[in-house]
Design a protein around this motif. Structure first.
Motif, PDB file in Angstrom:
ATOM      1  N   GLU A  73       7.574 -18.470 -37.319  1.00 52.73           N
ATOM      2  CA  GLU A  73       8.470 -17.473 -37.902  1.00 52.73           C
ATOM      3  C   GLU A  73       9.919 -17.733 -37.508  1.00 52.73           C
ATOM      4  N   SER A  74      10.132 -18.159 -36.254  1.00 46.90           N
ATOM      5  CA  SER A  74      11.487 -18.449 -35.796  1.00 46.90           C
ATOM      6  C   SER A  74      12.074 -19.653 -36.522  1.00 46.90           C
ATOM      7  N   ALA A  75      11.256 -20.692 -36.685  1.00 48.69           N
ATOM      8  CA  ALA A  75      11.726 -21.885 -37.396  1.00 48.69           C
ATOM      9  C   ALA A  75      12.074 -21.545 -38.835  1.00 48.69           C
ATOM     10  N   ARG A  76      11.279 -20.700 -39.458  1.00 42.98           N
ATOM     11  CA  ARG A  76      11.577 -20.296 -40.831  1.00 42.98           C
ATOM     12  C   ARG A  76      12.884 -19.504 -40.898  1.00 42.98           C
ATOM     13  N   GLY A  77      13.143 -18.678 -39.864  1.00 42.72           N
ATOM     14  CA  GLY A  77      14.388 -17.924 -39.826  1.00 42.72           C
ATOM     15  C   GLY A  77      15.597 -18.818 -39.696  1.00 42.72           C
ATOM     16  N   VAL A  78      15.473 -19.909 -38.914  1.00 44.28           N
ATOM     17  CA  VAL A  78      16.591 -20.847 -38.765  1.00 44.28           C
ATOM     18  C   VAL A  78      16.840 -21.606 -40.059  1.00 44.28           C
TER      19      VAL A  78
END
Length: 245
Positions: A73-78
Motif C-alpha cells: 500500500e505504501s509503494a502504491r501511494g508513492v
C-alpha cells in the motif's frame, strides 16, 4: 485508524494496522499461552511447553503478512501520488499512540519479570517497536504539514519494513524452540560446568542440551566412582538435577 481514513494518511493506517496485529497477538497469547502452565496429562506426558512458542510463532507470522500488505500500500501511494490532507488530529492520534504504547511496554516488561514468558517477551518487544513506528509515522505527517505529502507514504513504507523485520525475528526465535534446537555455546558450557563442579563427578561425556519448548532439556553421561552403591549414585544424580535447575 479512523483519523488515518478520514485524512487519507497511509502512515497512520500502517501504524493502526500494526496495533490491530498486536490485539490479535494478545488474544492468541491469552488463549493459548495459559496452557503452558497446565500439568502433564495422558495426551501430553511431557507437558505443554511447546504451546507458548507456537503462539509466539503465530504472532510473528501474522505480523509479517500484515507488514507485507502495508508495504504494498505504501509503494502504491508513492507511485500513484499521495492523497493525504494535513490535520492536527493526525499528530494528536500519533502522540496518543506513543504514550499508550510506552505504558503498555512498561507494564508488560514488569509483569514478565516474574513470569519469564517468551510470548509476553515478544509482545513487549512489539510494544517498544510500536513507539518507533509511531515516531516514523509522525515524521511523515509533519512532512505533509510542510508540503511534502510523499513523506507520508514513505513513512508508511518504513513502518511496514520494521513490522516485517520484527515479525521475522519473533518467528525465527520461536522456530528454534519448536524444533528442539541447541542453545548458545555459552549456555552449553554453563551446563557442563555445573555437572563437573560436583565433587563426586570425575568426568562428563555425551552431553546434549536442546530446547523442549522454552525449557532446556539436558542429557549427559556422568562418570563417578565405580565402587559407589546404586543408592549413592542415585543421590548424586538427584543433586546434579537440582543444581542444573
Amino acid at each position: 485508524a479512523a483519523v488515518g481514513l478520514a485524512f487519507g494518511s497511509v502512515a497512520l493506517l500502517a501504524d493502526a494496522a500494526h496495533s490491530v496485529a498486536d490485539l490479535v497477538a494478545s488474544v492468541v497469547v491469552f488463549v493459548w499461552g495459559r496452557s503452558v502452565y497446565d500439568d502433564p496429562d495422558e495426551a501430553h506426558p511431557h507437558g505443554h511447553q511447546r504451546v507458548e512458542p507456537l503462539a509466539a510463532l503465530f504472532v510473528g507470522s501474522v505480523i509479517v503478512l500484515l507488514g507485507l500488505n502495508l508495504l504494498y500500500e505504501s509503494a502504491r501511494g508513492v507511485l500513484e501520488g499521495p492523497g493525504v490532507t494535513f490535520s492536527p488530529l493526525l499528530i494528536g492520534a500519533l502522540l496518543f499512540a506513543i504514550a499508550d504504547m510506552y505504558l503498555l511496554y512498561w507494564y508488560t516488561v514488569r509483569v514478565n519479570e516474574t513470569i519469564g514468558s517468551s510470548a509476553l517477551d515478544a509482545l513487549a518487544v512489539d510494544c517498544r517497536n510500536d513507539i518507533y513506528t509511531s515516531i516514523a509515522a509522525l515524521v511523515g505527517v509533519i512532512g505533509v504539514f510542510f508540503g511534502y505529502a510523499t513523506l507520508d507514504a514513505a513513512a508508511g513504507g518504513l513502518v511496514s519494513l520494521l513490522v516485517v523485520y520484527q515479525g521475522f525475528e519473533i518467528g525465527r526465535e520461536n522456530v528454534s524452540y519448536l524444533i528442539g534446537a541447541a542453545p548458545s555455546d555459552e549456555q552449553r558450557r554453563q551446563v557442563a560446568d555445573v555437572l563437573r563442579s560436583h565433587p563426586a563427578v570425575s568426568g562428563v561425556h555425551d552431553l546434549a542440551v536442546f530446547y523442549d519448548g522454552t525449557d532446556l532439556e539436558v542429557e549427559a553421561h556422568v562418570e563417578v566412582d565405580g565402587e559407589l552403591t546404586l543408592i549413592e549414585a542415585h543421590d548424586i544424580e538427584t543433586e546434579l538435577v537440582m543444581s542444573l535447575r
